[in-house]
Design a protein around this motif. Structure first.
Motif, PDB file in Angstrom:
ATOM      1  N   UNK A 101      19.381 -58.064 -16.842  1.00 25.36           N
ATOM      2  CA  UNK A 101      18.029 -57.640 -17.197  1.00 25.36           C
ATOM      3  C   UNK A 101      17.453 -58.546 -18.286  1.00 25.36           C
ATOM      4  N   UNK A 102      18.258 -58.899 -19.270  1.00 21.15           N
ATOM      5  CA  UNK A 102      17.783 -59.805 -20.326  1.00 21.15           C
ATOM      6  C   UNK A 102      17.364 -61.144 -19.723  1.00 21.15           C
ATOM      7  N   UNK A 103      18.147 -61.647 -18.778  1.00 24.18           N
ATOM      8  CA  UNK A 103      17.808 -62.914 -18.117  1.00 24.18           C
ATOM      9  C   UNK A 103      16.537 -62.771 -17.278  1.00 24.18           C
ATOM     10  N   UNK A 104      16.422 -61.650 -16.562  1.00 26.20           N
ATOM     11  CA  UNK A 104      15.234 -61.422 -15.738  1.00 26.20           C
ATOM     12  C   UNK A 104      13.980 -61.374 -16.599  1.00 26.20           C
ATOM     13  N   UNK A 105      14.023 -60.660 -17.724  1.00 20.68           N
ATOM     14  CA  UNK A 105      12.846 -60.590 -18.587  1.00 20.68           C
ATOM     15  C   UNK A 105      12.531 -61.948 -19.201  1.00 20.68           C
ATOM     16  N   UNK A 106      13.538 -62.779 -19.373  1.00 18.98           N
ATOM     17  CA  UNK A 106      13.267 -64.152 -19.817  1.00 18.98           C
ATOM     18  C   UNK A 106      12.404 -64.894 -18.807  1.00 18.98           C
ATOM     19  N   UNK A 116      23.768 -64.080 -24.950  1.00 23.05           N
ATOM     20  CA  UNK A 116      22.927 -64.968 -25.728  1.00 23.05           C
ATOM     21  C   UNK A 116      21.545 -64.332 -25.861  1.00 23.05           C
ATOM     22  N   UNK A 117      21.006 -64.377 -27.054  1.00 21.72           N
ATOM     23  CA  UNK A 117      19.700 -63.773 -27.288  1.00 21.72           C
ATOM     24  C   UNK A 117      18.844 -64.753 -28.074  1.00 21.72           C
ATOM     25  N   UNK A 118      17.689 -65.055 -27.526  1.00 24.50           N
ATOM     26  CA  UNK A 118      16.765 -65.892 -28.276  1.00 24.50           C
ATOM     27  C   UNK A 118      15.483 -65.144 -28.578  1.00 24.50           C
ATOM     28  N   UNK A 119      14.885 -64.492 -27.583  1.00 25.21           N
ATOM     29  CA  UNK A 119      13.663 -63.717 -27.774  1.00 25.21           C
ATOM     30  C   UNK A 119      13.771 -62.437 -26.976  1.00 25.21           C
ATOM     31  N   UNK A 120      13.045 -61.443 -27.395  1.00 24.37           N
ATOM     32  CA  UNK A 120      12.987 -60.222 -26.614  1.00 24.37           C
ATOM     33  C   UNK A 120      14.253 -59.410 -26.717  1.00 24.37           C
ATOM     34  N   UNK A 180       0.360 -64.889 -15.353  1.00 23.30           N
ATOM     35  CA  UNK A 180       1.017 -63.734 -14.739  1.00 23.30           C
ATOM     36  C   UNK A 180       2.351 -63.426 -15.412  1.00 23.30           C
ATOM     37  N   UNK A 181       3.010 -64.439 -15.932  1.00 21.67           N
ATOM     38  CA  UNK A 181       4.323 -64.235 -16.559  1.00 21.67           C
ATOM     39  C   UNK A 181       4.178 -63.870 -18.036  1.00 21.67           C
TER      40      UNK A 181
END
Length: 188
Positions: A34-39, A1-5, A113-114
């Motif tokens: 990694x996609x989830x972590x960057x979210x 699933x991709x929403x942003x980034x 920070x995020x």
């Protein structure tokens, strides 16, 4: 699933670009992780500091001393290398008839920070948001972080800390108040 980034396909291409095989067993789930972590690491972009700071008028009418929260965890990423930087923040303010819930100061630090950051800007953003949305007499912020962009590449300065500060309102001209805040920030 991709929403942003970056989505899974983007991280898969990243792994290929550094010479890895994204189909090998240890990496098959990495693009999704990694996609989830960057979210999570970039969740601050979706946060509004005004909504983070719940202001109370009850309880501060007669209070005219500094309120300081220390050792607030900071986890962020450098906008220059996307490398993590981490450490602690101290946030304090001198109320002018209103206070915020103490946990809101931690949430405010986390909000900024995020996001992709430089420590200097993040420090100022925290102070300015508190000043704008709470309207206290003074705000002080001190942030101390280690930067993996310095520790793991380039100069490889392991263990060095960068300290930044922002002093707004009465903390700028009032040396006694500024000294008190900095002493509280340093105390154990």
């Amino acid at each position: 699933m991709r929403d942003k980034g970056f989505g899974r396909a983007d991280w898969r291409r990243f792994l290929e670009s550094i010479g890895e095989n994204p189909d090998r067993p240890g990496l098959q789930e990495t693009p999704a992780r990694v996609a989830k972590a960057w979210g999570a690491w970039s969740a601050g972009y979706a946060q509004d500091p005004a909504e983070v700071l719940k202001v109370f008028e009850d309880g501060a009418e007669q209070y005219n001393e500094l309120i300081v929260v220390k050792n607030i965890p900071v986890y962020s990423h450098c906008e220059h290398h996307l490398a993590p930087f981490f450490g602690k923040a101290t946030v304090g303010y001198l109320p002018a008839g209103k206070i915020v819930g103490l946990s809101k100061l931690t949430r405010l630090v986390d909000c900024f920070a995020r996001r992709l950051q430089v420590q200097e800007r993040m420090t100022t953003q925290i102070a300015e948001a508190l000043m704008e949305h709470l309207a206290p007499k003074a705000v002080g912020v001190v942030v101390s972080c280690r930067h993996l962009c310095m520790e793991s590449r380039g100069i490889r300065a392991i263990g060095e800390e960068t300290i930044t500060s922002a002093m707004l309102g009465e903390l700028q001209p009032n040396l006694a108040l500024r000294t008190e805040f900095l002493a509280l920030a340093r105390s154990t």
